[in-house]
Design a protein around this motif. Structure first.
Motif, PDB file in Angstrom:
ATOM      1  N   ASN A 210       1.168  22.582  -0.340  1.00 21.90           N
ATOM      2  CA  ASN A 210       2.190  22.003   0.540  1.00 21.90           C
ATOM      3  C   ASN A 210       1.774  20.688   1.186  1.00 21.90           C
ATOM      4  OD1 ASN A 210       3.616  24.251  -0.103  1.00 21.90           O
ATOM      5  ND2 ASN A 210       3.407  25.259   1.865  1.00 21.90           N
ATOM      6  N   ILE A 211       1.091  19.839   0.436  1.00 17.50           N
ATOM      7  CA  ILE A 211       0.689  18.529   0.944  1.00 17.50           C
ATOM      8  C   ILE A 211       1.223  17.448   0.003  1.00 17.50           C
ATOM      9  CG2 ILE A 211      -1.242  17.006   1.504  1.00 17.50           C
ATOM     10  CD1 ILE A 211      -2.930  19.431   2.090  1.00 17.50           C
ATOM     11  N   LEU A 212       1.966  16.502   0.564  1.00 14.85           N
ATOM     12  CA  LEU A 212       2.473  15.368  -0.201  1.00 14.85           C
ATOM     13  C   LEU A 212       1.911  14.089   0.411  1.00 14.85           C
ATOM     14  CD1 LEU A 212       4.368  14.081  -2.316  1.00 14.85           C
ATOM     15  CD2 LEU A 212       6.164  14.108  -0.561  1.00 14.85           C
ATOM     16  N   HIS A 213       1.243  13.275  -0.402  1.00 12.47           N
ATOM     17  CA  HIS A 213       0.621  12.038   0.070  1.00 12.47           C
ATOM     18  C   HIS A 213       1.193  10.877  -0.736  1.00 12.47           C
ATOM     19  CE1 HIS A 213      -3.362   9.938   1.431  1.00 12.47           C
ATOM     20  NE2 HIS A 213      -2.296   9.179   1.596  1.00 12.47           N
ATOM     21  N   LEU A 214       1.925   9.985  -0.062  1.00 17.30           N
ATOM     22  CA  LEU A 214       2.525   8.823  -0.702  1.00 17.30           C
ATOM     23  C   LEU A 214       1.786   7.561  -0.264  1.00 17.30           C
ATOM     24  CD1 LEU A 214       6.322   9.650  -0.162  1.00 17.30           C
ATOM     25  CD2 LEU A 214       4.917  10.143  -2.171  1.00 17.30           C
ATOM     26  N   VAL A 215       1.638   6.610  -1.194  1.00 22.77           N
ATOM     27  CA  VAL A 215       0.960   5.345  -0.908  1.00 22.77           C
ATOM     28  C   VAL A 215       1.801   4.208  -1.478  1.00 22.77           C
ATOM     29  CG1 VAL A 215      -1.149   3.994  -1.174  1.00 22.77           C
ATOM     30  CG2 VAL A 215      -1.300   6.498  -1.077  1.00 22.77           C
ATOM     31  N   TRP A 216       2.001   3.151  -0.676  1.00 24.11           N
ATOM     32  CA  TRP A 216       2.698   1.971  -1.175  1.00 24.11           C
ATOM     33  C   TRP A 216       2.122   0.723  -0.501  1.00 24.11           C
ATOM     34  CZ3 TRP A 216       4.615   5.288   2.412  1.00 24.11           C
ATOM     35  CH2 TRP A 216       5.112   4.762   3.603  1.00 24.11           C
ATOM     36  N   ASP A 217       2.377  -0.431  -1.107  1.00 22.23           N
ATOM     37  CA  ASP A 217       1.804  -1.689  -0.619  1.00 22.23           C
ATOM     38  C   ASP A 217       2.427  -2.110   0.705  1.00 22.23           C
ATOM     39  OD1 ASP A 217       0.125  -1.915  -2.772  1.00 22.23           O
ATOM     40  OD2 ASP A 217       1.478  -3.189  -3.928  1.00 22.23           O
ATOM     41  N   ALA A 218       1.566  -2.585   1.610  1.00 23.38           N
ATOM     42  CA  ALA A 218       2.030  -3.180   2.860  1.00 23.38           C
ATOM     43  C   ALA A 218       2.197  -4.681   2.658  1.00 23.38           C
ATOM     44  CB  ALA A 218       1.035  -2.895   3.986  1.00 23.38           C
ATOM     45  N   ASP A 219       2.915  -5.325   3.571  1.00 25.00           N
ATOM     46  CA  ASP A 219       3.197  -6.756   3.432  1.00 25.00           C
ATOM     47  C   ASP A 219       1.944  -7.620   3.569  1.00 25.00           C
ATOM     48  OD1 ASP A 219       5.858  -6.193   3.081  1.00 25.00           O
ATOM     49  OD2 ASP A 219       6.359  -6.421   5.204  1.00 25.00           O
ATOM     50  N   ASP A 220       0.909  -7.110   4.228  1.00 22.20           N
ATOM     51  CA  ASP A 220      -0.279  -7.929   4.490  1.00 22.20           C
ATOM     52  C   ASP A 220      -1.418  -7.652   3.510  1.00 22.20           C
ATOM     53  OD1 ASP A 220      -1.094  -5.443   5.264  1.00 22.20           O
ATOM     54  OD2 ASP A 220      -1.416  -5.935   7.375  1.00 22.20           O
ATOM     55  N   GLY A 221      -1.112  -7.048   2.360  1.00 17.55           N
ATOM     56  CA  GLY A 221      -2.131  -6.831   1.343  1.00 17.55           C
ATOM     57  C   GLY A 221      -2.882  -5.517   1.469  1.00 17.55           C
ATOM     58  N   ARG A 222      -2.517  -4.711   2.447  1.00 16.75           N
ATOM     59  CA  ARG A 222      -3.152  -3.402   2.573  1.00 16.75           C
ATOM     60  C   ARG A 222      -2.217  -2.315   2.035  1.00 16.75           C
ATOM     61  NH1 ARG A 222      -5.178  -3.600   8.753  1.00 16.75           N
ATOM     62  NH2 ARG A 222      -3.089  -4.470   9.006  1.00 16.75           N
ATOM     63  N   GLU A 223      -2.502  -1.069   2.346  1.00 23.13           N
ATOM     64  CA  GLU A 223      -1.709   0.039   1.822  1.00 23.13           C
ATOM     65  C   GLU A 223      -1.152   0.888   2.952  1.00 23.13           C
ATOM     66  OE1 GLU A 223      -3.796   1.004  -2.493  1.00 23.13           O
ATOM     67  OE2 GLU A 223      -4.575   1.991  -0.688  1.00 23.13           O
ATOM     68  N   ASN A 224       0.110   1.267   2.803  1.00 21.18           N
ATOM     69  CA  ASN A 224       0.729   2.235   3.702  1.00 21.18           C
ATOM     70  C   ASN A 224       0.512   3.637   3.151  1.00 21.18           C
ATOM     71  OD1 ASN A 224       2.158   0.912   5.939  1.00 21.18           O
ATOM     72  ND2 ASN A 224       3.282  -0.145   4.300  1.00 21.18           N
ATOM     73  N   HIS A 225       0.208   4.560   4.036  1.00 20.35           N
ATOM     74  CA  HIS A 225       0.030   5.959   3.648  1.00 20.35           C
ATOM     75  C   HIS A 225       0.997   6.817   4.450  1.00 20.35           C
ATOM     76  CE1 HIS A 225      -3.944   5.418   1.549  1.00 20.35           C
ATOM     77  NE2 HIS A 225      -3.910   4.326   2.290  1.00 20.35           N
ATOM     78  N   LEU A 226       1.606   7.769   3.782  1.00 23.61           N
ATOM     79  CA  LEU A 226       2.469   8.742   4.446  1.00 23.61           C
ATOM     80  C   LEU A 226       2.123  10.117   3.897  1.00 23.61           C
ATOM     81  CD1 LEU A 226       4.811   9.507   6.299  1.00 23.61           C
ATOM     82  CD2 LEU A 226       6.378   9.035   4.400  1.00 23.61           C
ATOM     83  N   GLU A 227       1.688  10.993   4.789  1.00 22.67           N
ATOM     84  CA  GLU A 227       1.312  12.353   4.379  1.00 22.67           C
ATOM     85  C   GLU A 227       2.243  13.358   5.037  1.00 22.67           C
ATOM     86  OE1 GLU A 227      -2.913  13.864   3.602  1.00 22.67           O
ATOM     87  OE2 GLU A 227      -2.468  14.672   5.609  1.00 22.67           O
ATOM     88  N   LEU A 228       2.773  14.269   4.228  1.00 17.91           N
ATOM     89  CA  LEU A 228       3.658  15.320   4.710  1.00 17.91           C
ATOM     90  C   LEU A 228       3.022  16.673   4.415  1.00 17.91           C
ATOM     91  CD1 LEU A 228       5.545  12.795   3.939  1.00 17.91           C
ATOM     92  CD2 LEU A 228       7.405  14.447   3.983  1.00 17.91           C
ATOM     93  N   ILE A 229       3.048  17.550   5.411  1.00 17.35           N
ATOM     94  CA  ILE A 229       2.515  18.898   5.263  1.00 17.35           C
ATOM     95  C   ILE A 229       3.617  19.869   5.657  1.00 17.35           C
ATOM     96  CG2 ILE A 229       0.770  20.556   6.007  1.00 17.35           C
ATOM     97  CD1 ILE A 229      -1.020  18.164   6.710  1.00 17.35           C
ATOM     98  N   GLY A 230       4.036  20.718   4.726  1.00 17.97           N
ATOM     99  CA  GLY A 230       5.126  21.656   4.987  1.00 17.97           C
ATOM    100  C   GLY A 230       4.607  23.079   5.123  1.00 17.97           C
ATOM    101  N   GLU A 231       5.145  23.785   6.117  1.00 19.76           N
ATOM    102  CA  GLU A 231       4.750  25.183   6.328  1.00 19.76           C
ATOM    103  C   GLU A 231       5.969  26.003   6.733  1.00 19.76           C
ATOM    104  OE1 GLU A 231       0.384  25.856   7.866  1.00 19.76           O
ATOM    105  OE2 GLU A 231       1.467  24.567   9.251  1.00 19.76           O
ATOM    106  N   PHE A 232       5.941  27.278   6.372  1.00 18.64           N
ATOM    107  CA  PHE A 232       6.961  28.213   6.817  1.00 18.64           C
ATOM    108  C   PHE A 232       6.372  29.040   7.942  1.00 18.64           C
ATOM    109  CE2 PHE A 232       8.018  27.061   2.506  1.00 18.64           C
ATOM    110  CZ  PHE A 232       9.384  26.801   2.580  1.00 18.64           C
ATOM    111  N   THR A 233       6.969  28.929   9.117  1.00 19.74           N
ATOM    112  CA  THR A 233       6.372  29.505  10.318  1.00 19.74           C
ATOM    113  C   THR A 233       7.344  30.470  10.988  1.00 19.74           C
ATOM    114  OG1 THR A 233       7.171  27.675  11.703  1.00 19.74           O
ATOM    115  CG2 THR A 233       5.000  27.432  10.694  1.00 19.74           C
ATOM    116  N   SER A 234       6.802  31.271  11.902  1.00 17.49           N
ATOM    117  CA  SER A 234       7.620  32.249  12.618  1.00 17.49           C
ATOM    118  C   SER A 234       8.174  31.703  13.922  1.00 17.49           C
ATOM    119  CB  SER A 234       6.810  33.516  12.901  1.00 17.49           C
ATOM    120  OG  SER A 234       5.681  33.208  13.704  1.00 17.49           O
ATOM    121  N   LYS A 235       7.601  30.570  14.408  1.00 16.06           N
ATOM    122  CA  LYS A 235       8.078  30.010  15.670  1.00 16.06           C
ATOM    123  C   LYS A 235       7.769  28.528  15.727  1.00 16.06           C
ATOM    124  CE  LYS A 235       3.903  31.402  18.129  1.00 16.06           C
ATOM    125  NZ  LYS A 235       3.345  32.136  19.277  1.00 16.06           N
TER     126      LYS A 235
END
Length: 235
Positions: A210-235
Motif C-alpha cells: 500500500n505504498i505509491l511513490h511518484l516522481v516528476w521533474d521540478a521547474d528548477d532542475g530537481r525532482e518532486n516526490h509524492l508518496e501515498l500510503i493507504g490503510e484500512f482502519t477502524s477509526k
C-alpha cells in the motif's frame, strides 16, 4: 470499559463476582470467561500467542515512543513505522494460512480508508547543480546551491467505507487521482488510477504494501516526490 463489560455480560461471555472488604467496602470485581472455547485465530488469539517472542500472530511489537515526532528538534522518519506495520501484516497473513482459515478472520473492523501523503523536493541523483544556481560564500569561499532547501507537505485524507461512493476523485499538489472502491467488508480494496489516460497506479488492499511513490521533474532542475500510503482502519 464499563460499556464493553456490560455487553460481555449480556452476551453471557463473562461472569462478574463482586468482592468486599471485611468492613463491607466494595473492592475490585473479578471477571471470569464462561463463553465458548476460543479458537487460535482472529479475535480469539490466546494470550500466550500474543506474548510469543517470535510474534507469529503478526501483532504490533514496537513502542510508539520509538516513532513519534519530537519537539526538541529530533524526529523519526515514519517510513520505519510503515515498514513495521507491513511486516506485521505479512506475519498475520502467513499465520492465517498456516491455520488454514480464511483471511477475512484477520481483517480488523475496517471502517475507514485512510490515505496519508507526503510531498518533498530533492536533488537529482548524480546530477550536478546547474551553473545558474551555483553561488559563492564570500566569507568562506565555498560554493553552494542557492535554490530553496528541501520542503515537505504532509497530510491525511480519510473516507468512511460505509458511505464511500463506488468511484471518487481527489487531487494532491496538482496531481489528479481517481479511485474505485471494490472488494467487500472482509476484503476491502481501493484501486487508484489516472482517469485522463486510464493508467492504473496501485490497488490498496488490507494485506498489501500500500505504498505509491511518484516522481516528476521540478521547474528548477530537481525532482518532486509524492508518496501515498493507504490503510484500512477502524477509526
Amino acid at each position: 470499559m464499563q460499556i464493553i463489560l456490560k455487553c460481555l455480560r449480556e452476551e453471557r461471555l463473562i461472569e462478574v463476582e463482586h468482592t468486599f472488604s471485611e468492613t463491607g467496602k466494595q473492592l475490585q470485581n473479578k471477571y471470569r470467561y464462561v463463553g465458548a472455547p476460543c479458537e487460535s485465530y482472529g479475535s480469539g488469539l490466546i494470550v500466550d500467542m500474543l506474548y510469543d517472542t517470535e510474534n507469529q500472530a503478526g501483532f504490533r511489537d514496537w513502542d510508539w515512543e520509538d516513532f513519534k515526532f519530537k519537539r526538541d528538534g529530533n524526529w523519526y522518519d515514519s517510513d520505519e513505522l510503515v515498514g513495521c506495520k507491513i511486516d506485521r501484516r505479512y506475519l498475520r497473513r502467513e499465520y492465517l494460512k498456516r491455520a488454514n482459515v480464511d483471511e477475512s478472520y484477520g481483517v480488523r473492523n475496517a471502517k475507514f480508508f485512510t490515505l496519508r501523503y507526503s510531498r518533498w523536493i530533492s536533488k537529482k541523483d548524480g546530477k550536478p547543480t546547474p551553473q545558474e544556481h551555483i553561488k559563492i560564500n564570500h566569507l568562506t569561499g565555498e560554493e553552494y546551491d542557492d535554490r530553496p532547501g528541501s520542503y515537505s507537505a504532509d497530510g491525511t485524507k480519510k473516507y468512511e467505507l460505509e458511505t464511500l461512493e463506488k468511484v471518487f476523485a481527489f487531487s494532491l499538489f496538482g496531481v489528479f487521482f481517481a479511485a474505485e472502491y471494490n472488494g467487500e467488508k472482509d476484503n476491502p480494496q481501493i484501486q487508484l488510477f489516472d482517469p485522463r489516460i486510464d493508467e492504473d497506479y496501485i490497488t490498496f488492499s488490507y494485506w498489501g504494501d500500500n505504498i505509491l511513490h511518484l516522481v516528476w521533474d521540478a521547474d528548477d532542475g530537481r525532482e518532486n516526490h509524492l508518496e501515498l500510503i493507504g490503510e484500512f482502519t477502524s477509526k
